[in-house]
Scaffold this active site. Structure first.
Site, mmCIF file in Angstrom:
data_model
loop_
_atom_site.group_PDB
_atom_site.id
_atom_site.type_symbol
_atom_site.label_atom_id
_atom_site.label_comp_id
_atom_site.label_asym_id
_atom_site.label_seq_id
_atom_site.Cartn_x
_atom_site.Cartn_y
_atom_site.Cartn_z
ATOM 1 N N PHE A 1 0.813 -1.222 0.000
ATOM 2 C CA PHE A 1 0.000 0.000 0.000
ATOM 3 C C PHE A 1 0.842 1.265 0.000
ATOM 4 C CE2 PHE A 1 -0.064 2.490 3.920
ATOM 5 C CZ PHE A 1 0.742 1.732 4.754
ATOM 6 N N LYS A 2 2.126 1.173 0.349
ATOM 7 C CA LYS A 2 2.949 2.389 0.409
ATOM 8 C C LYS A 2 3.035 3.078 -0.946
ATOM 9 C CE LYS A 2 5.282 1.382 4.649
ATOM 10 N NZ LYS A 2 4.735 0.030 4.927
ATOM 11 N N ASP A 3 2.832 2.312 -2.032
ATOM 12 C CA ASP A 3 2.817 2.926 -3.370
ATOM 13 C C ASP A 3 1.693 3.951 -3.518
ATOM 14 O OD1 ASP A 3 4.931 1.338 -4.369
ATOM 15 O OD2 ASP A 3 3.548 -0.259 -4.948
#
Ligand SMILES: *Cc1c(COP(=O)(O)O)cnc(C)c1O
Length: 486
Positions: A125-127
């Site tokens: 999810f960091k993208d």
């Protein structure tokens, strides 16, 4: 919209979004927060239902960064949130959708679903936030004719998300330290296979703590830091938090009937480590999004669960931090937690300073039985913890019941979400990574390989580009100086 530090006790001049974008901690050691949260009324919320993800991002961001012209912001959001960037969709997902909601089914009288946040280039999810940060940084640096050399340490997810966000960006170089031979083959290949000339992978002969110590030592050399234009992209970066607010709106709309749905409360469960992801949920709720509960899920490293259950905040030392099969949640001191505490304490900077000085001095604080702690419920927070056995059981159960393979972090979320279901209130679990990144545990749970998205089949066989260095501050500094030419 102007920003102040959570520790500002001296009435400093508030700063604009652009001023805090490239920075980390405030000089007083606090974290930046807006002077107040923008409120969204029912009419505006209804009008946002029909927006594409990119335009929703633009609508949310515009509330927080009004010093970037609206047209520029729209262009940046539309360039970031495209099906081409978030292309790693799973079977059954619509490839045109950003952050698709996958309804699992009815459990205990309510709808359980997963919000797919890991379709970006690094499958975590960091993208979702980091890709925007890459474009925002490039835009801001170009405007001021500046350049930035990002220095970081990673044990896996954050470093690769930063590299994939910054690759090929004008005016930006990334120097990423990782422990040589200590990451999974998949994670190593994901980072080291990047051939972009502005990305430098330094494989440090040591462990992750050595990498982090080197970054700290370099950052503490203020003269070197200034001369080499060193910056960071760690999880306290405000723009990262604000970019994460967007998908709570998206998940909310999808769980309540999509473009033609009606507003009604929804709960979210968030697999948590540094408290950045769930802090964004708190902000969405403060803006007026009808979030019923924000469920904080931890693994065996349960500092946050202990706090939300008891009021006792007791950080652990690195030696007491367990290595688990949901490694991105192996955090003993959540860097964004102070943002929520500031709000819980009625935005009283003096008391925030006192409490976080107690964390430094005594390793924590205890709010059990206090008026402050009794307000936790007003903020919607509850919590739970999950163990390795829970992860295995949950991965198996979701596979058998719904035919969906989830990763270990998402499994912690699902396990804890199930303890907090309330009839009639949809539960959305944030899916924070794809199972392909954590193959070892998937094999242990399911006795088979996790599915890999197209294009990742031969990742480990790609040529790798990295530099091996000893765990030595001077050698790392010399490498940086030689490659910035500054
Ligand atoms: C970073 C990460 C988390 C924890 O998120 P925080 O914002 O640090 O709370 C959870 N799961 C995965 C897969 C991650 O990469």
């Amino acid at each position: 919209m102007k920003y102040l530090s959570t520790r500002d006790t001296s009435g400093s001049e508030p700063l604009s979004f652009s001023r805090i974008l490239l920075g980390g901690l405030a000089p007083d050691g606090g974290l930046y927060l807006p002077l107040e949260y923008p409120r969204i009324d029912a009419a505006e919320l209804a009008s946002w239902r029909r927006l594409s993800y990119a335009d929703l991002a633009c609508a949310v961001l515009a509330k927080f960064c009004d010093d970037i012209p609206a047209d520029d912001l729209r262009r940046l959001a539309r360039r970031t949130y495209t099906p081409e960037v978030y292309c790693n969709v799973r079977a059954g997902e619509d490839p045109r959708e950003i952050a698709p909601l996958r309804v699992l089914g009815d459990e205990r009288g309510t709808q359980m679903s997963l919000l797919g946040l890991s379709n970006g280039p690094t499958l975590a999810f960091k993208d979702m936030a980091m890709q925007l940060l890459g474009n925002l940084f490039e835009y801001t640096l170009a405007q001021h004719g500046q350049s930035l050399n990002i220095l970081g340490a990673t044990s896996g997810d954050t470093g690769s998300a930063a590299e994939y966000a910054m690759r090929g960006k004008q005016g930006i170089r990334v120097f990423m330290l990782s422990p040589a031979g200590k990451m999974s083959a998949f994670q190593t290949a994901q980072m080291y296979s990047l051939q972009d000339p502005n990305i430098f992978n330094l494989a440090v002969q040591g462990v992750f703590d050595d990498c982090q110590d080197i970054v700290k030592a370099v950052s503490n050399d203020l003269a070197f830091k200034a001369q080499q234009q060193i910056g960071t992209v760690n999880s306290i970066n405000w723009a990262r938090v604000v970019a994460q607010v967007v998908y709570y709106f998206k998940g909310y709309f999808a769980a309540t009937g999509g473009a033609s749905g009606q507003d009604r409360p929804v709960s979210f469960t968030v697999p948590s480590g540094n408290f950045g992801n769930v802090c964004a949920g708190h902000i969405a709720r403060m803006m007026g999004l009808p979030i019923h509960r924000l469920v904080v899920a931890t693994n065996e490293n349960d500092v946050l669960d202990e706090f939300f259950r008891t009021g006792r905040y007791r950080v652990r030392k690195s030696a007491e931090t367990l290595h688990t099969s949901s490694p991105s949640m192996d955090i003993s001191k959540a860097s964004n937690f102070e943002r929520f505490m500031f709000d819980l304490l009625g935005r009283d900077a003096r008391r925030t300073v006192d409490l976080f000085q107690a964390v430094e001095a005594d390793g924590g604080f205890d709010l059990a039985g206090s008026a402050d702690f009794s307000r936790i419920a007003e903020f919607g927070f509850v919590s739970g913890r999950s163990t390795h056995d829970d992860r295995l059981a949950t991965i198996r159960d979701i596979d058998q019941r719904y035919g969906v393979v989830i990763d270990t972090h998402t499994a912690d979320g699902v396990k804890v979400a199930r303890e907090q279901l309330e009839p009639g209130i949809p539960m959305v679990v944030l899916e924070t990574a794809q199972p392909a990144k954590f193959a070892e545990t998937i094999r242990e749970a399911l006795h088979r390989e996790p599915p890999r998205p197209a294009g990742f089949e031969h990742l480990e066989a790609l040529p790798q580009r990295f530099e091996t260095v000893p765990a030595d501050v001077a050698r790392v500094k010399a490498f940086i100086a030689a490659h910035t030419g500054l």
